[in-house]
Each structure stands twice: as structure tokens, then as C-alpha cells.
Design an enzyme around this catalytic site. Structure first.
Site, mmCIF file in Angstrom:
data_model
loop_
_atom_site.group_PDB
_atom_site.id
_atom_site.type_symbol
_atom_site.label_atom_id
_atom_site.label_comp_id
_atom_site.label_asym_id
_atom_site.label_seq_id
_atom_site.Cartn_x
_atom_site.Cartn_y
_atom_site.Cartn_z
ATOM 1 N N LYS A 1 0.866 -1.174 0.000
ATOM 2 C CA LYS A 1 0.000 0.000 0.000
ATOM 3 C C LYS A 1 0.904 1.225 0.000
ATOM 4 O O LYS A 1 1.736 1.389 0.891
ATOM 5 C CB LYS A 1 -0.907 0.000 1.234
ATOM 6 C CG LYS A 1 -1.815 1.214 1.336
ATOM 7 C CD LYS A 1 -2.749 1.091 2.538
ATOM 8 C CE LYS A 1 -3.662 2.291 2.650
ATOM 9 N NZ LYS A 1 -4.629 2.159 3.780
ATOM 10 N N ASP B 1 -14.967 -0.517 9.736
ATOM 11 C CA ASP B 1 -15.221 -0.419 8.299
ATOM 12 C C ASP B 1 -15.343 -1.804 7.676
ATOM 13 O O ASP B 1 -14.850 -2.057 6.569
ATOM 14 C CB ASP B 1 -14.115 0.383 7.608
ATOM 15 C CG ASP B 1 -14.558 0.945 6.252
ATOM 16 O OD1 ASP B 1 -15.773 1.030 6.012
ATOM 17 O OD2 ASP B 1 -13.674 1.305 5.448
#
Length: 336
Positions: free
Chosen positions: A4, A98
Site C-alpha cells: 500500500k 469499516d
């Protein structure tokens, strides 16, 4: 490995840097077969890099998009792994905040199962043969999916509730929408998201979805959803959905309670959560950044937490070659 990459130009504000530090600290602390494994992180003048184990480039959202709604027998194997991961995080005193289909990353074997005409979703008998949140390497290879993206995760101290409005619109619990005006939110927001995930897997779309976010929030607050009459689902499964989507957080079941539901036992009657309890995440105040350091200091310890306001989260942007000049002069530093 997967990487990432976050441009430092997006971390110019102190709040954004602290959010990134929190994501790294919490993700690093998690060691569960059903969570994307954190490997290491570092930074340079332009970007922050988080190295993780490699999954496929597909999520459970792709399964629903390509195959449509799943049967209860097909959904159960995925739900077992979500419940095991959620139970592990809550035992660490961490809320993900989330959980959604798009953050349930399929392993390579998990995606091969979906696309294999011989099997299909949840049907490969060689996958998911382990119990609960066992941590050894062979179990990790047998996972169908891994929970990822800890950008909104937070750790809870005893009795503390959060009041930040954050998450993804279709999955946000009603108490989160109350923000600072409400009593705050806790572990039950992940149970609510599980209810949305379960409903979406079985009926093909989220229970509160509308074309307008404000209307979606209105339906969430009112508990306004229904079960499509053309889809055959056990009444006990509907009761589980109703319980997970209860407007009062205290009436929602824990992941441990969900694990004992008949739906979770489909195709694996002896399945159970592991009795092994992970070490709780212990937040502490971060140290002041050290300008001389250019690296993210790696550590096995878990540290502080910061809330961040987020609506619908966007994918990572492509790295801008001109971002180097806009990067903050103080490097991101995860304190030891």
C-alpha cells in the site's frame, strides 16, 4: 507481497499523519489467520509504504457482483471467517469500524474456488477446514478471505466510547450517525456491519441502500429494511439479521454469540471459535516526531489511537511524481 503506497502530500496535516500512524500500529499488532498479515512499513521523501501478505485482487464484493446473491450454504464458510476475525479483534479491544464486502479480501485459493466450475463459492472441501482463529501457517493458507484496511480502526480503553462519524454509508450503524450528539459507539458497530454483510450476501444488495446518501442514513436511523419475498431464507437466519441490525447496540449479539448460530454451523457442524485469547491492544500517547529520522520506526509494540472523520472512502490515488515537493518536511514516525 502487496504494498500500500500513500503519498506524503496526502499526509500534510498532522491529523492525517496520526491517522496513518494509528493504522500501522493497530494492523501490526494483529496476528490472525483471517486478517491480512502486516509485514513491515517504511517511508521515503515522497511516500509511505505498508508491506502486507499478498491476497488475490478480488474481494467478497466481486463475488456478489459476478455470481449474484449466495445461498445460506454458500455464504456460511465466508461468514465463519469473518466472525473469527471479528472475535479476534474484539478480544484485542480493537474495533475495525469499516467491515464491508470490499474489505474482505479473497485469498488466491479463495478466488480460484469461486471461478472453478467444479466448486463455486464456499464449496471447496479443502478450504476452511481449521477452527476459529488458529494462527499457524497451514491454517492461513486454507483461508478463503482476509479482513483488511485498518484505516478507521481504533482501540478502546475500558468504558470509553467513540463519537466520530466514520465508515462506509451502507454499513454505518445508527449510533455512529449520532456523532457527538449521541452516547458514542463501541464494538457493536462491527456486529451491525456483519448484519449488513450477511443480508447483502443472501439478498444481493445492502438492506438500506438508496440512490442518495442522506436517504440511506434516514433508513438506517429508522431501521427501514425488508426481506425480499422471492428469496428463500431460513427464519432463524432472518432473526440473526434482525438481531445484528437491532437499533439498540446493547441488544446486538457478540461475535461469540453469532458463532453458535445454526447458520454458522452449516457444512461444519463442529466448527467453533478458538479459546486462545490474543493480547489486548494497549494504546499509549505517541512521542513527538523526530525530524532527523527518515524511516518509519518499526516496533512490535502497539501504540496510540486517533479517530478520523471519513464518509465514503476513496481508493488510493496514483502517486503524483510532483508530490515530493508537497510532502511534509517532518517524516511519518511510528514511535517505539
Amino acid at each position: 507481497y502487496a504494498c500500500k503506497v500513500v503519498s506524503k502530500s496526502s499526509l500534510a496535516k498532522e491529523r492525517a499523519r496520526k491517522k496513518m500512524q494509528t493504522e500501522i500500529r493497530i494492523h501490526r499488532a494483529v496476528d490472525c489467520a483471517h486478517v491480512v498479515k502486516f509485514v513491515r512499513c517504511f517511508d521515503d521523501d515522497a511516500n509511505v509504504y505498508i508491506i502486507m501478505e499478498l491476497c488475490s485482487n478480488k474481494t467478497l464484493s466481486d463475488v456478489v457482483k459476478t455470481r449474484g446473491k449466495l445461498t445460506e450454504d454458500e455464504a456460511a464458510p465466508y461468514l465463519r471467517e469473518v466472525v473469527a476475525a471479528g472475535h479476534h479483534l474484539h478480544a484485542m479491544k480493537v474495533i475495525h469500524r469499516d467491515l464491508k464486502l470490499g474489505n474482505l479480501f479473497l485469498t488466491q485459493r479463495g478466488w480460484e474456488e469461486v471461478t472453478n466450475a467444479e466448486f463455486g463459492p464456499g464449496k471447496d472441501p479443502t478450504l476452511g477446514v481449521f477452527h476459529g482463529d488458529a494462527l499457524d501457517e497451514s491454517c492461513s493458507r486454507d483461508s478463503r478471505l482476509k479482513i483488511g484496511d485498518f484505516g478507521l480502526a481504533c482501540a478502546l480503553e475500558h468504558g470509553v466510547r467513540r463519537k466520530t462519524i466514520c465508515g462506509t454509508p451502507n454499513y454505518i450503524a445508527p449510533e455512529v450517525l449520532e456523532g457527538s450528539k449521541g452516547m458514542g459507539h463501541s464494538y457493536e458497530v462491527d456486529t451491525w456491519s456483519f448484519g449488513v454483510i450477511l443480508y447483502t450476501l443472501l439478498f444481493g444488495s445492502p438492506p438500506f441502500q438508496t440512490k442518495e446518501i442522506k436517504q440511506t442514513y434516514k433508513r438506517i436511523r429508522a431501521g427501514d429494511y425488508s426481506f425480499p419475498p422471492d428469496v428463500v431464507v431460513e427464519e432463524s437466519t432472518k432473526e440473526l439479521i434482525r438481531a445484528a441490525l437491532h437499533p439498540e447496540p446493547g441488544h446486538r449479539p457478540s461475535f461469540q454469540e453469532i458463532a453458535s448460530h445454526p447458520l454458522l454451523k452449516r457444512g461444519a457442524s463442529d466448527w467453533t471459535l478458538s479459546d486462545v485469547k490474543p493480547t489486548p491492544y494497549t494504546p499509549r500517547a505517541p512521542e513527538s516526531p523526530t525530524p532527523k529520522s527518515r524511516k518509519v520506526v518499526e516496533s512490535s509494540s502497539a501504540n496510540g489511537d486517533v479517530d478520523v472523520d471519513v464518509g465514503a472512502r476513496s481508493p488510493l490515488r496514483a502517486v503524483d511524481n510532483g508530490a515530493r515537493s508537497a510532502a511534509p518536511k517532518t517524516p511519518l514516525r511510528v514511535p517505539v
